[in-house]
Design a protein around this motif. Structure first.
Motif, PDB file in Angstrom:
ATOM      1  N   PHE A   1       0.865  -1.178   0.000  1.00  0.00           N
ATOM      2  CA  PHE A   1       0.000   0.000   0.000  1.00  0.00           C
ATOM      3  C   PHE A   1       0.902   1.227   0.000  1.00  0.00           C
ATOM      4  CE2 PHE A   1      -3.147   2.968   1.813  1.00  0.00           C
ATOM      5  CZ  PHE A   1      -4.304   2.562   1.164  1.00  0.00           C
ATOM      6  N   PRO A   2       0.486   2.325  -0.609  1.00  0.00           N
ATOM      7  CA  PRO A   2       1.314   3.536  -0.578  1.00  0.00           C
ATOM      8  C   PRO A   2       1.396   4.109   0.833  1.00  0.00           C
ATOM      9  CG  PRO A   2      -0.822   4.003  -1.562  1.00  0.00           C
ATOM     10  CD  PRO A   2      -0.750   2.513  -1.405  1.00  0.00           C
ATOM     11  N   TYR A   3       2.371   4.961   1.073  1.00  0.00           N
ATOM     12  CA  TYR A   3       2.494   5.583   2.389  1.00  0.00           C
ATOM     13  C   TYR A   3       1.447   6.680   2.539  1.00  0.00           C
ATOM     14  CZ  TYR A   3       4.074   8.160   6.383  1.00  0.00           C
ATOM     15  OH  TYR A   3       4.095   8.791   7.604  1.00  0.00           O
ATOM     16  N   VAL A   4       0.507   6.447   3.440  1.00  0.00           N
ATOM     17  CA  VAL A   4      -0.539   7.424   3.759  1.00  0.00           C
ATOM     18  C   VAL A   4      -0.607   7.508   5.274  1.00  0.00           C
ATOM     19  CG1 VAL A   4      -2.972   8.049   3.572  1.00  0.00           C
ATOM     20  CG2 VAL A   4      -1.857   6.818   1.686  1.00  0.00           C
ATOM     21  N   PRO A   5      -0.415   8.683   5.874  1.00  0.00           N
ATOM     22  CA  PRO A   5      -0.498   8.788   7.334  1.00  0.00           C
ATOM     23  C   PRO A   5      -1.814   8.218   7.866  1.00  0.00           C
ATOM     24  CG  PRO A   5       0.369  10.817   6.410  1.00  0.00           C
ATOM     25  CD  PRO A   5      -0.073   9.974   5.245  1.00  0.00           C
ATOM     26  N   GLY A   6      -1.700   7.393   8.909  1.00  0.00           N
ATOM     27  CA  GLY A   6      -2.868   6.761   9.496  1.00  0.00           C
ATOM     28  C   GLY A   6      -3.242   5.442   8.857  1.00  0.00           C
ATOM     29  N   LEU A   7      -2.643   5.154   7.694  1.00  0.00           N
ATOM     30  CA  LEU A   7      -2.936   3.899   6.989  1.00  0.00           C
ATOM     31  C   LEU A   7      -1.675   3.081   6.766  1.00  0.00           C
ATOM     32  CD1 LEU A   7      -5.414   5.290   4.284  1.00  0.00           C
ATOM     33  CD2 LEU A   7      -5.970   4.281   6.513  1.00  0.00           C
ATOM     34  N   PHE A   8      -0.640   3.395   7.527  1.00  0.00           N
ATOM     35  CA  PHE A   8       0.658   2.755   7.324  1.00  0.00           C
ATOM     36  C   PHE A   8       0.577   1.242   7.511  1.00  0.00           C
ATOM     37  CE2 PHE A   8       4.987   1.509   8.528  1.00  0.00           C
ATOM     38  CZ  PHE A   8       5.717   2.136   7.531  1.00  0.00           C
ATOM     39  N   ALA A   9      -0.300   0.778   8.398  1.00  0.00           N
ATOM     40  CA  ALA A   9      -0.382  -0.657   8.680  1.00  0.00           C
ATOM     41  C   ALA A   9      -0.657  -1.472   7.425  1.00  0.00           C
ATOM     42  CB  ALA A   9      -1.464  -0.921   9.728  1.00  0.00           C
ATOM     43  N   PHE A  10      -1.389  -0.894   6.475  1.00  0.00           N
ATOM     44  CA  PHE A  10      -1.749  -1.653   5.280  1.00  0.00           C
ATOM     45  C   PHE A  10      -0.534  -1.965   4.411  1.00  0.00           C
ATOM     46  CE2 PHE A  10      -5.787   0.242   6.532  1.00  0.00           C
ATOM     47  CZ  PHE A  10      -6.638  -0.852   6.439  1.00  0.00           C
TER      48      PHE A  10
END
Length: 222
Positions: free
Chosen positions: A79-88
Motif C-alpha cells: 500500500f502507498p504511504y498514507v499517514p494513518g494507513l501505514f499498517a496496510f
C-alpha cells in the motif's frame, strides 16, 4: 496458526479507511493478564525504492524469554504511504508470517501503535482483531495525543490523551532513558499493556520480542 480473512486488502485510501471503520467496533479493551507465549512482530524495509520488506515474527517463552519459533517473509509494501494507513503496507506480509507459525502465541507485541492512532485503529488493533489474540502496540516515537514526560525512574508513566480520551501511556522502561509509547491493541487492558511491556524489557528500552524480531527482519536466517 490461523488468521481470519475479514476483508480483502484495499487498494485506495478510501477502501482502507472503510476497513478500519468496519473493524474498529470489534476491538475489546479487556482480557487476560498473563501469557505463556509472546510474539514480537516487526518489519524492515530495504531495496533501492524502499518498498521491499522483510516481515519477522519471533515467538518467545514469556517466563524465560527463550525463542520458541521464528518466521520471516519477504515481500513488497502492499500500500502507498498514507499517514494513518501505514499498517496496510505491512499487514499482508505480517499475516503470512503469522500463518506460517506452528505454534499460536498468547500475546502479540507489535512494533507500532494500537489505540494511539488518528483513527483509533493502529497496527496492533488490526492484527488483534484479525487473529482474535490479545495484542499491544509499542511505539518508539509518539503518534497522536498529548502527554507529560514521565519521571526518570523505570516504571514511571504518564497518560497519552487524544480527543479527550486516554489512548495510551508514555512509559519509562529504563532509568533516564527515553520512554516508549504503549497502547492497547485488542483484548488487553492498559494496565496489562504496561505490566507486560515492563516484564518484557529486562535489559533494554524496547521489549525483547520486538528487539529479536527487528534483528531477524534485518538479518534473516539463511
Amino acid at each position: 496458526m490461523q488468521v481470519q480473512q475479514l476483508h480483502p486488502w484495499p487498494s485506495t485510501a478510501r477502501e482502507a479507511e472503510a476497513v478500519q471503520d468496519r473493524l474498529r467496533p470489534r476491538v475489546e479493551l479487556s482480557g487476560p493478564d498473563s501469557f505463556a507465549l509472546v510474539a514480537g512482530l516487526d518489519v524492515h524495509y530495504h531495496g533501492s525504492g524502499g518498498d521491499g520488506l522483510t516481515a519477522a515474527v519471533v515467538v518467545m517463552d514469556a517466563g524465560t524469554l527463550d525463542v520458541v519459533e521464528q518466521v520471516t517473509v519477504d515481500g513488497v509494501a502492499a500500500f502507498p504511504y498514507v499517514p494513518g494507513l501505514f499498517a496496510f503496507r505491512e499487514l499482508p506480509a505480517l499475516v503470512e508470517a503469522l500463518e506460517r507459525l506452528t505454534v499460536t502465541p498468547d500475546l502479540l507485541v507489535c512494533d507500532g501503535h494500537g489505540l494511539a492512532h488518528p483513527r483509533g485503529f493502529g497496527l496492533a488493533c488490526h492484527l488483534g482483531v484479525l487473529t482474535g489474540l490479545p495484542a499491544l502496540g509499542v511505539g518508539k516515537t509518539p503518534f497522536v495525543g498529548a502527554y507529560e514526560p514521565p519521571a526518570a525512574r523505570r516504571g514511571s508513566w504518564t497518560p497519552i490523551v487524544h480527543g479527550g480520551a486516554v489512548v495510551g501511556r508514555a512509559l519509562r522502561t529504563r532509568d533516564g532513558v527515553k520512554p516508549v509509547y504503549v497502547s492497547q491493541g485488542h483484548r488487553v487492558s492498559l494496565e496489562t499493556v504496561t505490566a507486560q511491556v515492563l516484564r518484557l524489557t529486562p535489559r533494554y528500552r524496547l521489549p525483547e520480542p520486538i528487539r529479536r524480531a527487528d534483528h531477524l527482519a534485518r538479518h534473516p536466517a539463511p
